[in-house]
Design a protein around this motif. Structure first.
Motif, short mmCIF file in Angstrom:
data_model
loop_
_atom_site.label_atom_id
_atom_site.label_comp_id
_atom_site.label_asym_id
_atom_site.label_seq_id
_atom_site.Cartn_x
_atom_site.Cartn_y
_atom_site.Cartn_z
N ARG A 17 20.27 -29.69 21.01
CA ARG A 17 20.63 -28.27 21.05
C ARG A 17 20.99 -27.78 19.64
NH1 ARG A 17 19.73 -23.65 23.72
NH2 ARG A 17 20.18 -24.60 25.72
N TYR A 32 13.89 -23.31 24.19
CA TYR A 32 14.52 -24.61 23.98
C TYR A 32 14.17 -25.55 25.12
CZ TYR A 32 18.20 -28.16 23.91
OH TYR A 32 18.87 -29.34 23.92
N GLU A 34 15.32 -29.48 25.92
CA GLU A 34 16.06 -30.66 25.48
C GLU A 34 15.21 -31.92 25.53
OE1 GLU A 34 20.12 -33.21 26.44
OE2 GLU A 34 19.61 -31.50 27.71
N SER A 38 14.39 -34.07 22.18
CA SER A 38 14.87 -35.46 22.13
C SER A 38 13.71 -36.45 21.98
CB SER A 38 15.66 -35.80 23.40
OG SER A 38 16.85 -35.07 23.45
#
Length: 127
Positions: A17, A32, A34, A38
């Motif tokens: 984030r 966005y 995650e 990642s």
């Protein structure tokens, strides 16, 4: 190159984030995700690991493989960004394009130097 990509990968993986919101220009590519951020961070960490091993051993084929992988990553990363500057300011577009272009050119130069080194060493090793 290794240090910067390593730091970026760690940031992406452990603080996705924050990476999305705080890394220059990334927030211009919403939405966005995650999981995606990642995963890209994990891939960056893995690629940096291969580059570090290649730098430690300096075995010509290993260095060639590591630099080829990084060159392909750099090329695709650069190609994506130069096609998607519509939300960027001129300053951001120039900064991102120049930085990613420099990373690509540097990687290709190192790859060419490594391949030339391999050709010079091979005849001696065959004796």
């Amino acid at each position: 190159m290794i240090a910067l990509d390593g730091l970026v990968g760690i940031w992406q993986y452990f603080f996705p984030r924050s990476f999305f919101e705080d890394f220059p220009t990334v927030r211009l590519d919403p939405p966005y995700n995650e999981h995606l951020v990642s995963d890209v961070g994990g891939l960056n960490i893995a690629l940096v690991g291969v580059l570090i091993i290649a730098a430690v051993y300096l075995e010509q084929r290993l260095v060639t493989a590591a630099l080829t992988g990084f060159a392909l990553y750099s090329l695709t990363h650069f190609a994506f960004h130069v096609r998607h500057f519509e939300h960027f300011s001129l300053r951001d577009a120039v900064g991102v394009g120049t930085g990613l272009g420099f990373e690509l050119v540097l990687t290709v130069v190192l790859l060419v130097l490594n391949l030339r080194r391999g050709r010079r060493v091979a005849p001696v090793a065959a004796r």
